[in-house]
Design an enzyme around this catalytic site. Structure first.
Site, PDB file in Angstrom:
ATOM      1  N   HIS A 147       0.819  -1.208   0.000  1.00  0.00           N
ATOM      2  CA  HIS A 147       0.000   0.000   0.000  1.00  0.00           C
ATOM      3  C   HIS A 147       0.854   1.260   0.000  1.00  0.00           C
ATOM      4  CE1 HIS A 147      -2.232   3.287   1.988  1.00  0.00           C
ATOM      5  NE2 HIS A 147      -3.198   2.877   1.192  1.00  0.00           N
ATOM      6  N   ARG A 203      29.752  -4.560 -18.166  1.00  0.00           N
ATOM      7  CA  ARG A 203      30.885  -5.125 -17.426  1.00  0.00           C
ATOM      8  C   ARG A 203      30.424  -6.220 -16.459  1.00  0.00           C
ATOM      9  NH1 ARG A 203      31.107   0.478 -16.867  1.00  0.00           N
ATOM     10  NH2 ARG A 203      32.789   1.535 -17.998  1.00  0.00           N
ATOM     11  N   ARG A 257      31.330  -7.662 -21.868  1.00  0.00           N
ATOM     12  CA  ARG A 257      32.740  -8.014 -21.685  1.00  0.00           C
ATOM     13  C   ARG A 257      32.863  -9.077 -20.603  1.00  0.00           C
ATOM     14  NH1 ARG A 257      36.661  -3.331 -19.848  1.00  0.00           N
ATOM     15  NH2 ARG A 257      35.836  -3.904 -17.792  1.00  0.00           N
ATOM     16  N   GLU A 307      42.902  -3.307 -27.111  1.00  0.00           N
ATOM     17  CA  GLU A 307      43.480  -2.496 -26.043  1.00  0.00           C
ATOM     18  C   GLU A 307      44.975  -2.750 -25.860  1.00  0.00           C
ATOM     19  OE1 GLU A 307      41.244  -3.567 -22.530  1.00  0.00           O
ATOM     20  OE2 GLU A 307      41.243  -5.681 -23.072  1.00  0.00           O
ATOM     21  N   GLY A 329      39.492  -0.191 -26.397  1.00  0.00           N
ATOM     22  CA  GLY A 329      39.587   0.203 -24.989  1.00  0.00           C
ATOM     23  C   GLY A 329      40.660   1.269 -24.873  1.00  0.00           C
ATOM     24  N   SER A 330      40.248   2.512 -24.915  1.00  0.00           N
ATOM     25  CA  SER A 330      41.215   3.598 -25.060  1.00  0.00           C
ATOM     26  C   SER A 330      42.140   3.736 -23.850  1.00  0.00           C
ATOM     27  CB  SER A 330      40.496   4.923 -25.336  1.00  0.00           C
ATOM     28  OG  SER A 330      39.548   5.188 -24.314  1.00  0.00           O
ATOM     29  N   ASN A 331      41.682   3.360 -22.658  1.00  0.00           N
ATOM     30  CA  ASN A 331      42.539   3.498 -21.476  1.00  0.00           C
ATOM     31  C   ASN A 331      43.768   2.592 -21.567  1.00  0.00           C
ATOM     32  OD1 ASN A 331      40.913   5.413 -20.287  1.00  0.00           O
ATOM     33  ND2 ASN A 331      39.818   3.952 -18.995  1.00  0.00           N
ATOM     34  N   ASP A 332      43.530   1.276 -21.763  1.00  0.00           N
ATOM     35  CA  ASP A 332      44.655   0.338 -21.832  1.00  0.00           C
ATOM     36  C   ASP A 332      45.488   0.571 -23.088  1.00  0.00           C
ATOM     37  OD1 ASP A 332      44.490  -0.960 -19.439  1.00  0.00           O
ATOM     38  OD2 ASP A 332      43.255  -2.618 -20.161  1.00  0.00           O
ATOM     39  N   CYS A 370      34.788   2.268 -26.497  1.00  0.00           N
ATOM     40  CA  CYS A 370      34.084   2.465 -25.232  1.00  0.00           C
ATOM     41  C   CYS A 370      34.994   3.268 -24.305  1.00  0.00           C
ATOM     42  CB  CYS A 370      33.685   1.138 -24.600  1.00  0.00           C
ATOM     43  SG  CYS A 370      34.991  -0.086 -24.503  1.00  0.00           S
TER      44      CYS A 370
END
Length: 836
Positions: free
Chosen positions: A458, A548, A616, A718, A739-742, A789
């Site tokens: 309720h 992820r 992933r 990556e 994977g632009s970071n790695d 990504c």
């Protein structure tokens, strides 16, 4: 259940002058005659039983019967006099008027002819469910002599106002319901009480608030054969997600015993989410299920002084689901059938609010009520409203979030409904649970917090209707929170609602969704938390570019997969106790891992279906795996985990391949059992083509064979080797995601976690851009999809331009960047077209 064959249907002219109509004689067009509740039951019995939906039969007194009672007794003038001085905002005035009006109705006897009509219908209902045919006497005199006879088919007696359950109002719960009513004497008494309940305080308040004339609304009473759910289970379900308005999910709740406890919020029920589109294709898409505490159940008070009573549920039963997965799927199918019928009838999508019950004697499932859902279905879909806390604080209590808003104010703890006069407008109501008697103050609250209840109780329903946040099922809110304390009630952080100490600043961001452009470059979203997936799916995008598994494992599973598979080898007794608690109800602890991954991925895949959802596979480093429960017993110590045993190299290693098999089994279940073939697995940190082939072989062992059932497998790009050997990787995989970071850290040879070299890290570095350019060109040469990504395209407009000029297929972004980047890329594409 016994004979439910319909009675002979009367003509429309006959209907208008009848005191009683069988459910088989009415349909949804008869709301003015028998109210929404009874008209809906008749509609389903007539139209949906042939489609397999079970509905117990019964009869309804008509609006004509109610008006005849009022007119025959001459009490309308007295009622109007009572209401002349009503001040609905003055609690004392409201209570005084309600009490006088109810007393007047209860002290006014039913006309003899109305009493006879109800008694005769009840006797016929008894006959239909197995009583002696001689019971139904032909004469009024003989009939009325049997008022005290032993024929006592058990029925539910429910009120149904004649303006009830219209699309713009929900009168549900405003009047009374009586369960396990036996014998004609008690049926007549319960019908009389239902007539009086048109003047409950809550009904008077609700009609006044919604500008309904008290004397234009009439009351019908439904008398329906009881389903013996006191011996089994019951619950509420919606054909829409009640929190986000996601239209493709059916939400089913279940608890033991009669359903009033679920509706009133006296129990925390089990919950099931089922994906409607693939359910209707024959799959079994239970996206999520959550075990409720189910501490009590309502049963018949056999031999007692009451019709029903609550009794405790044993601990072993509480640790089991109240219904099976197959029963949840049947109920969800019925929800689809009911929604489809009412949508066709009204000419627009009509999500439904449905009550169901399981008969413990026969094992059959039944629908006992259905009405249009009145909150999410009316929300404007062209504005996205997002609540964000701008700080944090001490969490006082946690529970189930209702809505996605934030509210705050002074707490007011009230344990007894008779003390609601203490409540002041703008305060936060903190109580054990609510029922319709609390509604006069609920509309004044800035938020509601309860100890008990689930998302269909309720308090939850009224909070949604009134547009205020609520947190239900907290357990100890009334003991922890003190009256006069400043608190913030946050429902904006996923399924878990949190009550914070003090007034924490928050922001409300409104984003119009009208006339958004369509881009050639696919705009995808990064999604980690399955609990946010339905909400995030309202943001226009082309799918999910990065889901992820790490979030699901860390937050929903919490244990290392090998700790579940090799539980007896664990060395820490404390860890074993935690895992035992987490996996309660699972004989095989590894099944817990598979279930949770499948449910998490399934929720994300369903939210964005049929658009692609790239998942992933797990990419924890060894130190992160070690931090999971039991992980220290299975993980090595590495000096540099960032470039150590991670990604693909784990999946085929004999020390981890069995754990990877659990991930594969989960994704196979999502694709094959749930029917969510939009899921695309993606392999992270795959150093060589040889590793890629080894991983695909492992996947195939567990039923995930590339090319079968449309299965595609992507690879993260990556590592510089992914770029240099992109032609060879294209032979093994169906697509790439940069994977632009790695890729940046390995191209520039730096540790992105090191503050000493952080100033060098930049995706716009020419070396990185050359890598990106090279792999996009190679992917397209090999007819492979390629996306990215990461935040770089939204943080750096010039990097987005660079990607679009190269013709990248997709850009996947965090949710808060999607709309901004969409608009930026649309303008960029337009300029590039002009330049060409």
């Amino acid at each position: 259940m016994v004979n439910t064959a319909p009675e002979k249907i009367n003509s429309i002219t006959d209907k208008e002058n009848k005191f009683v109509l069988w459910f088989e004689e009415v349909g949804i067009e008869d709301v003015p005659m028998v109210g929404g509740k009874n008209a809906s039951l008749g509609e389903m019995i007539q139209q949906l039983t042939k489609k397999g939906v079970n509905v117990p039969t019964g009869f309804a007194t008509t609006a004509h019967a109610y008006r005849y009672f009022v007119k025959n007794a001459g009490i309308e003038a007295q009622l109007r006099q009572i209401f002349a001085n009503l001040d609905v905002d003055n609690l004392a005035s409201l209570q005084s008027v309600g009490k006088q009006a109810r007393a007047l109705v209860l002290n006014t006897p039913f006309p003899k002819e109305l009493e006879f009509a109800i008694a005769n219908a009840y006797f016929k209902l008894c006959q239909r469910y197995g009583a002696d045919p001689a019971l139904c006497e032909k004469t009024e005199e003989l009939q009325m002599r049997k008022r005290d006879c032993a024929y006592d088919t058990d029925v539910a007696v429910r009120s149904s106002a004649t303006a009830e359950d219209l699309p713009d109002a929900s009168f549900a719960g405003q009047q009374e319901t009586y369960l396990n009513v036996h014998g004609v004497k008690d049926v007549l008494e319960s019908c009389h009480k239902c007539f009086a309940s048109i003047f409950t305080d809550r009904a008077i308040s609700y009609r006044t608030m919604n500008k309904f004339d008290h004397f234009e609304v009439a009351l019908s009473v439904g008398v329906q054969k009881m389903v013996r759910s006191d011996l089994a289970s019951s619950g509420v379900m919606f054909s829409i997600d009640t929190e986000t308005g996601f239209k493709d999910a059916a939400f089913v709740t279940a608890a033991y015993g009669l359903g009033e406890n679920v509706v009133q919020g006296a129990v925390n029920p089990d919950e099931f989410f089922v994906f409607k589109p693939t359910l209707q294709q024959g799959f079994k898409p239970i996206l999520n299920k959550r075990l409720g505490s189910k501490e009590i159940k309502m049963v018949y008070d056999l031999g007692g002084g009451k019709q029903v009573k609550n009794v405790p549920v044993s601990e072993p039963k509480r640790e089991q689901y109240a219904i099976t997965d197959d029963e949840a799927l049947i109920l969800a199918k019925w929800a689809c059938i009911i929604e489809e019928h009412y949508s066709e009838k009204r000419g627009q999508l009509t999500p439904m609010d449905i009550e169901w019950a399981k008969d413990g004697q026969t094992g059959e499932l039944f629908i006992v009520q259905a009405r249009p859902e009145t909150v999410q279905s009316r929300k404007a879909g062209n504005v996205l409203k997002d609540y964000k806390l701008l700080g944090s604080g001490n969490i006082l209590v946690r529970g189930r979030a209702v809505g996605e808003m934030i509210g705050q104010g002074l707490a007011r703890v009230i344990l007894d409904v008779h003390e609601i006069a203490q409540f002041k407008e703008g305060e936060v109501l903190v109580t054990n649970k609510t029922d319709p008697d609390w509604e006069p103050i609920m509309k004044k609250a800035s938020a509601i917090v309860t100890n008990q209840g689930g998302r269909t109780c309720h308090a939850a329903i009224i909070a949604r209707e009134m547009g205020i946040p609520a947190i239900v099922g907290c357990g100890d809110a009334t003991a922890t929170i003190k009256t006069g304390q400043d608190i913030t009630v946050s429902c904006s952080e996923g399924e878990e609602g949190r009550v914070y100490e003090d007034l924490i600043p928050f922001d409300v961001i409104e984003t119009p969704l009208d006339n958004l452009p369509k881009t050639k470059t696919k705009i995808l979203m990064n999604v980690g938390n399955p609990e946010e997936a339905f909400k995030l799916s309202s943001i226009p995008c082309d799918g999910v570019g990065l889901a992820r598994l790490e979030f699901i494992i860390a937050n929903h599973i919490k244990a290392h997969p090998l700790a579940l598979m090799k539980f007896d080898e664990l060395t820490d007794e404390g860890v074993k106790a935690e895992i035992t608690h987490l996996t309660r109800g699972y004989e095989n602890k590894a099944d817990f891992f598979v279930d949770k991954v499948a449910q998490g991925v399934g929720a994300i895949a369903a939210a964005f279906y049929p658009n692609p959802v790239v998942v992933r596979m797990s990419d924890f480093k060894s130190n992160e795996y070690a931090n999971l429960l039991g992980g220290k017993d299975f993980e090595p110590h590495e000096e540099n985990p960032m470039i150590g045993w991670r990604g693909a190299s784990r999946y085929y290693d004999e020390n981890y391949r069995d754990a990877y098999g659990l991930e594969c089994k989960a994704l196979k279940r999502v694709r094959d059992d749930m029917g969510l073939t939009n899921v695309i697995p993606m392999i992270p940190f795959c150093r060589t083509p040889y590793e890629g082939r080894r991983v695909l072989a492992e996947m195939e062992k567990h039923g995930l064979k590339r090319g079968e059932n449309g299965l595609q497998v992507y690879v993260m790009c990556e590592i510089p080797s992914n770029v240099i050997l992109a032609d060879q990787f294209s032979e093994i995989f169906d697509g790439f995601s940069i994977g632009s970071n790695d890729l940046t850290q390995l191209t520039l040879g730096l540790d992105r976690d090191s503050s000493l070299v952080a100033h060098i890290f930049d995706e716009r570095n020419q070396a990185v851009k050359d890598m990106v350019k090279m792999v996009i060109e190679k992917a397209h040469k090999n007819n492979r999809k390629i996306g990215i990504c990461g935040q770089a395209p939204s943080d750096y407009p010039e990097f987005a331009r660079f990607l679009v000029e190269l013709g990248i297929d997709s850009i996947s972004l965090n949710p808060d960047s999607v709309l901004k980047t969409l608009l930026d890329i649309a303008k960029l594409e337009e300029r590039l077209d002009v330049d060409k």
